[in-house]
Design a protein around this motif. Structure first.
Motif, PDB file in Angstrom:
ATOM      1  N   ILE A  18       0.817  -1.212   0.000  1.00 32.31           N
ATOM      2  CA  ILE A  18       0.000   0.000   0.000  1.00 32.31           C
ATOM      3  C   ILE A  18       0.857   1.271   0.000  1.00 32.31           C
ATOM      4  O   ILE A  18       0.480   2.288  -0.564  1.00 32.31           O
ATOM      5  CB  ILE A  18      -0.963  -0.037   1.214  1.00 32.31           C
ATOM      6  CG1 ILE A  18      -1.902  -1.229   1.042  1.00 32.31           C
ATOM      7  CG2 ILE A  18      -1.741   1.256   1.350  1.00 32.31           C
ATOM      8  CD1 ILE A  18      -2.838  -1.441   2.194  1.00 32.31           C
ATOM      9  N   ASN A  38      -7.432   0.035  -0.658  1.00 33.20           N
ATOM     10  CA  ASN A  38      -7.554   0.996   0.457  1.00 33.20           C
ATOM     11  C   ASN A  38      -9.026   1.235   0.814  1.00 33.20           C
ATOM     12  O   ASN A  38      -9.378   1.301   1.988  1.00 33.20           O
ATOM     13  CB  ASN A  38      -6.943   2.352   0.080  1.00 33.20           C
ATOM     14  CG  ASN A  38      -5.572   2.185  -0.518  1.00 33.20           C
ATOM     15  OD1 ASN A  38      -5.397   1.375  -1.417  1.00 33.20           O
ATOM     16  ND2 ASN A  38      -4.609   2.941  -0.018  1.00 33.20           N
ATOM     17  N   TRP A  52     -10.928   0.498   4.437  1.00 34.75           N
ATOM     18  CA  TRP A  52     -11.568   1.560   5.229  1.00 34.75           C
ATOM     19  C   TRP A  52     -13.095   1.462   5.184  1.00 34.75           C
ATOM     20  O   TRP A  52     -13.795   2.391   5.537  1.00 34.75           O
ATOM     21  CB  TRP A  52     -11.103   2.945   4.744  1.00 34.75           C
ATOM     22  CG  TRP A  52      -9.626   3.101   4.944  1.00 34.75           C
ATOM     23  CD1 TRP A  52      -8.891   2.615   5.965  1.00 34.75           C
ATOM     24  CD2 TRP A  52      -8.711   3.760   4.075  1.00 34.75           C
ATOM     25  NE1 TRP A  52      -7.562   2.908   5.805  1.00 34.75           N
ATOM     26  CE2 TRP A  52      -7.422   3.612   4.642  1.00 34.75           C
ATOM     27  CE3 TRP A  52      -8.834   4.449   2.872  1.00 34.75           C
ATOM     28  CZ2 TRP A  52      -6.280   4.137   4.059  1.00 34.75           C
ATOM     29  CZ3 TRP A  52      -7.702   4.978   2.308  1.00 34.75           C
ATOM     30  CH2 TRP A  52      -6.434   4.818   2.891  1.00 34.75           C
ATOM     31  N   SER A  70      -3.755  -1.305  -5.230  1.00 33.79           N
ATOM     32  CA  SER A  70      -3.758  -0.334  -4.135  1.00 33.79           C
ATOM     33  C   SER A  70      -3.927   1.046  -4.737  1.00 33.79           C
ATOM     34  O   SER A  70      -3.585   1.277  -5.896  1.00 33.79           O
ATOM     35  CB  SER A  70      -2.440  -0.400  -3.380  1.00 33.79           C
ATOM     36  OG  SER A  70      -2.516  -1.348  -2.363  1.00 33.79           O
ATOM     37  N   ASP A  85      -4.421   8.798   0.119  1.00 43.99           N
ATOM     38  CA  ASP A  85      -4.702   7.442   0.603  1.00 43.99           C
ATOM     39  C   ASP A  85      -3.446   6.789   1.170  1.00 43.99           C
ATOM     40  O   ASP A  85      -3.488   6.099   2.191  1.00 43.99           O
ATOM     41  CB  ASP A  85      -5.239   6.581  -0.549  1.00 43.99           C
ATOM     42  CG  ASP A  85      -6.645   7.001  -0.955  1.00 43.99           C
ATOM     43  OD1 ASP A  85      -7.230   7.821  -0.221  1.00 43.99           O
ATOM     44  OD2 ASP A  85      -7.131   6.501  -1.996  1.00 43.99           O
ATOM     45  N   VAL A  99      -2.666   5.609   5.151  1.00 42.50           N
ATOM     46  CA  VAL A  99      -2.250   4.279   5.587  1.00 42.50           C
ATOM     47  C   VAL A  99      -1.006   4.374   6.452  1.00 42.50           C
ATOM     48  O   VAL A  99      -0.912   3.762   7.514  1.00 42.50           O
ATOM     49  CB  VAL A  99      -1.978   3.376   4.360  1.00 42.50           C
ATOM     50  CG1 VAL A  99      -1.258   2.116   4.788  1.00 42.50           C
ATOM     51  CG2 VAL A  99      -3.269   3.027   3.672  1.00 42.50           C
ATOM     52  N   TYR A 138      -4.375   0.266   9.420  1.00 43.52           N
ATOM     53  CA  TYR A 138      -5.718  -0.263   9.195  1.00 43.52           C
ATOM     54  C   TYR A 138      -5.812  -1.593   9.920  1.00 43.52           C
ATOM     55  O   TYR A 138      -4.825  -2.122  10.433  1.00 43.52           O
ATOM     56  CB  TYR A 138      -5.992  -0.442   7.699  1.00 43.52           C
ATOM     57  CG  TYR A 138      -5.003  -1.322   7.017  1.00 43.52           C
ATOM     58  CD1 TYR A 138      -5.200  -2.697   6.941  1.00 43.52           C
ATOM     59  CD2 TYR A 138      -3.829  -0.797   6.466  1.00 43.52           C
ATOM     60  CE1 TYR A 138      -4.266  -3.507   6.352  1.00 43.52           C
ATOM     61  CE2 TYR A 138      -2.896  -1.606   5.881  1.00 43.52           C
ATOM     62  CZ  TYR A 138      -3.118  -2.963   5.816  1.00 43.52           C
ATOM     63  OH  TYR A 138      -2.187  -3.775   5.238  1.00 43.52           O
TER      64      TYR A 138
END
Lengths: 251, 342
Positions: A41, A62, A66, A95, A101, A105, A110
């Protein structure tokens, strides 16, 4: 029964994404249903090889992590155009390349358990014969999780001291997690190296099988990050070598 | 080679040769009542070289019969010269330059030009011999001046100049560095010698009967021209080979390096030269030595390839990962996770 293959390397630049993409393509060409999930990611890249425009992908991994979408919405078909009658399919779960984004991360992380569930559902829903997990270099939490859920850990390394040391750590961690199968793939090997001697040395040092020794191929460098080598040069000796690696993964 | 094709080609070009012979008989050489300036002699030679020696023979033989017939000399009167013209096509065709049948080196070119000149000499000598034995048309020494020498001079010079010119478009003379150089030098030589000889002839043309320009002077000009051409050509061959032979050797040496043979000791005499080629040769030798050294070093490195892993550092790094709570939990769940996946 689906096989999860976690592809990992200690450092970046080993050709991990490239090799993953090529192996996945070869398996799809053989008629398997294959998925690649880009868990790198922090520095995603594998989508470029498949010429997948991130702007055409409303949902990335992502978004799933989320809770913005379902995992199945993040899978894009990238089957290499070959035999239309073939049952083989290739899906990519990219990703996000949006800097926001990525920053999010890195900042907040996450729930890695979601990743596990995502993989489970992909295998069930698409459905898949093989799921490749393209990991971030190093051993962070999602990489450890990938190794924990994988049936096979494929470690890609170049023949140099830093990679040798780092691979030793990964192999040890893999043993702790009792990965059913650990394999090593040597990449970017200079032509002057004796293939047999190198294979013996590496297999002996780590106590793992060596599934392939890929030479440093000029053409691969030229193609760089804009296309899948085995699709463009199916008869190249590197492609043949990759095919034997694929056969060993299937075994 | 197909016999039909040889005969057809020989007779076809023979007809052309015959017509040209008749046409050129209008321009007889000064002081030579039977011999014309005949550039067409290159025809049998070229056919002999490109098609077959027998085809070359037919062009000269058939062509000379037709030419004599058309010129009113009688079909068979000078039969020895029919055979001689045939030989001029036959002999150069018989000489093969190194088996390839294509002229790409100075050596091939030298063989070609020498074969043309020698064929002219041998053929004229053969005709004279037949005349002495059977026909007795010739009177010596007057025939030598008025017949034999002019015949040899015109055939040798025309063949020498025109055969390469005709072989070029026929694709038999390949343009390489060697042939390009020798062609250039030969062209310069021909222009220099023939323009001098031409100027002398021109200056005495109007008063060939005057005592100032005796027939002997004219012959001397012709003989000197041929001698100069031949000597100049031999010198040119040596000169060009001095340049091109080392290039061939350097190329072979580079090929050897490509195939992994780094021993270039045999280039010693090229390296000894003080010119640019000598320098190139020394650089190549030095380069091969460097590549050999590097390859040996690399090979010994590979042989020494030991994968050295620092065990303490590895334990430290592994411990840092496996001792975390996350890892401990993951480890407990790992088996269960894997079973749950598929």
């Amino acid at each position: 029964m689906a096989k999860i293959v976690a592809v990992h390397s200690f450092r970046g630049g080993t050709g991990k994404s490239n090799t993953t993409a090529n192996l996945a393509c070869l398996l799809a060409q053989k008629g398997h249903r294959v998925g690649i999930i880009d868990t790198d990611i922090q520095s995603p890249g594998i989508h470029v090889l498949f010429s997948l425009d991130p702007n055409d992908c409303p949902c990335a991994l992502n978004d799933y992590l989320w809770g913005r979408c379902e995992i199945s919405q993040t899978a894009y078909e990238v089957t290499p155009t070959a035999d239309p009658a073939s049952s083989g399919k290739l899906f990519l779960i990219p990703s996000s390349i949006r800097t926001g984004d990525i920053a999010r991360v890195i900042h907040y992380g996450y729930d890695v358990n979601l990743l596990k569930e995502g993989c489970q559902r992909l295998i069930r829903e698409l459905p898949l014969d093989y799921l490749f997990i393209d990991t971030h270099p190093g051993l962070n939490e999602e990489t450890l999780l990938s190794i924990a859920i994988a049936d096979m850990l494929l470690i890609i390394l170049r023949p140099d001291h830093q990679d040798y040391q780092g691979t030793a750590v990964t192999v040890e961690v893999g043993r702790h997690l009792e990965v059913p199968r650990m394999s090593l793939l040597l990449n970017k090997v200079p032509a002057c190296f004796s293939r047999e001697a190198l294979t013996d040395q590496v297999a002996h040092t780590y106590g793992c099988e060596v599934v392939g020794v890929l030479p440093h191929a000029e053409e691969m460098m030229t193609l760089a990050s804009s296309g899948i080598f085995v699709v463009r040069y199916p008869d190249h000796h590197v492609s043949r070598e990759l095919r034997t690696v694929t056969a060993m993964i299937e075994a | 080679m197909d016999a039909r094709r040889i005969i057809l080609t020989g007779c076809g070009w023979g007809a052309v040769f015959g017509i040209l012979n008749c046409a050129s008989n209008v321009f007889l050489l000064p002081s030579a009542p039977f011999i014309s300036l005949r550039p067409q002699i290159a025809l049998p030679m070229v056919v002999g070289i490109t098609v077959h020696p027998v085809a070359g023979f037919l062009v000269g033989f058939v062509g000379n019969i037709i030419g004599d017939g058309l010129s009113g000399f009688g079909l068979w009167k000078f039969w020895n010269w029919h055979l001689a013209n045939g030989l001029m096509g036959f002999l150069p065709g018989l000489v093969r330059y190194g088996g390839s049948n294509r002229i790409s080196t100075v050596r091939d070119f030298g063989v070609l030009e020498m074969s043309v000149v020698l064929a002219s000499g041998a053929s004229v000598a053969f005709a004279v011999l037949l005349d002495v034995l059977f026909l007795e048309f010739m009177r010596f020494p007057s025939s030598f001046h008025s017949w034999i020498l002019p015949a040899f001079l015109t055939d040798a010079v025309n063949g020498f100049v025109l055969v390469p010119v005709l072989l070029l478009p026929a694709g038999r003379l390949l343009i390489t560095l060697e042939t390009r150089t020798i062609l250039l030098i030969t062209a310069l030589l021909v222009v220099a010698v023939l323009s001098t000889a031409g100027a002398i002839t021109w200056s005495v043309w109007d008063d060939l009967s005057s005592p100032a320009a005796t027939i002997e002077n004219f012959y001397i000009a012709g003989i000197v021209s041929v001698i100069l051409l031949v000597l100049g050509f031999i010198a040119a061959l040596g000169f060009v080979r001095k340049i091109t032979d080392p290039i061939g050797e350097l190329t072979r040496a580079a090929e050897a390096v490509e195939n992994g043979d780094y021993d270039l000791g045999h280039l010693g005499h090229v390296s000894a030269r003080q010119d640019e080629l000598g320098r190139l040769s020394r650089v190549l030798q030095g380069m091969a030595g460097q590549v050999r050294k590097r390859e040996e070093a690399l090979r010994s490195q590979v042989q020494e390839l030991r994968i050295r892993i620092d065990p303490q550092r590895r334990e430290r790094e592994v411990a840092a990962i496996v001792e975390t709570d996350y890892f401990q939990q993951l480890k407990k769940k790992a088996k269960e996770l894997r079973q749950g996946m598929s």
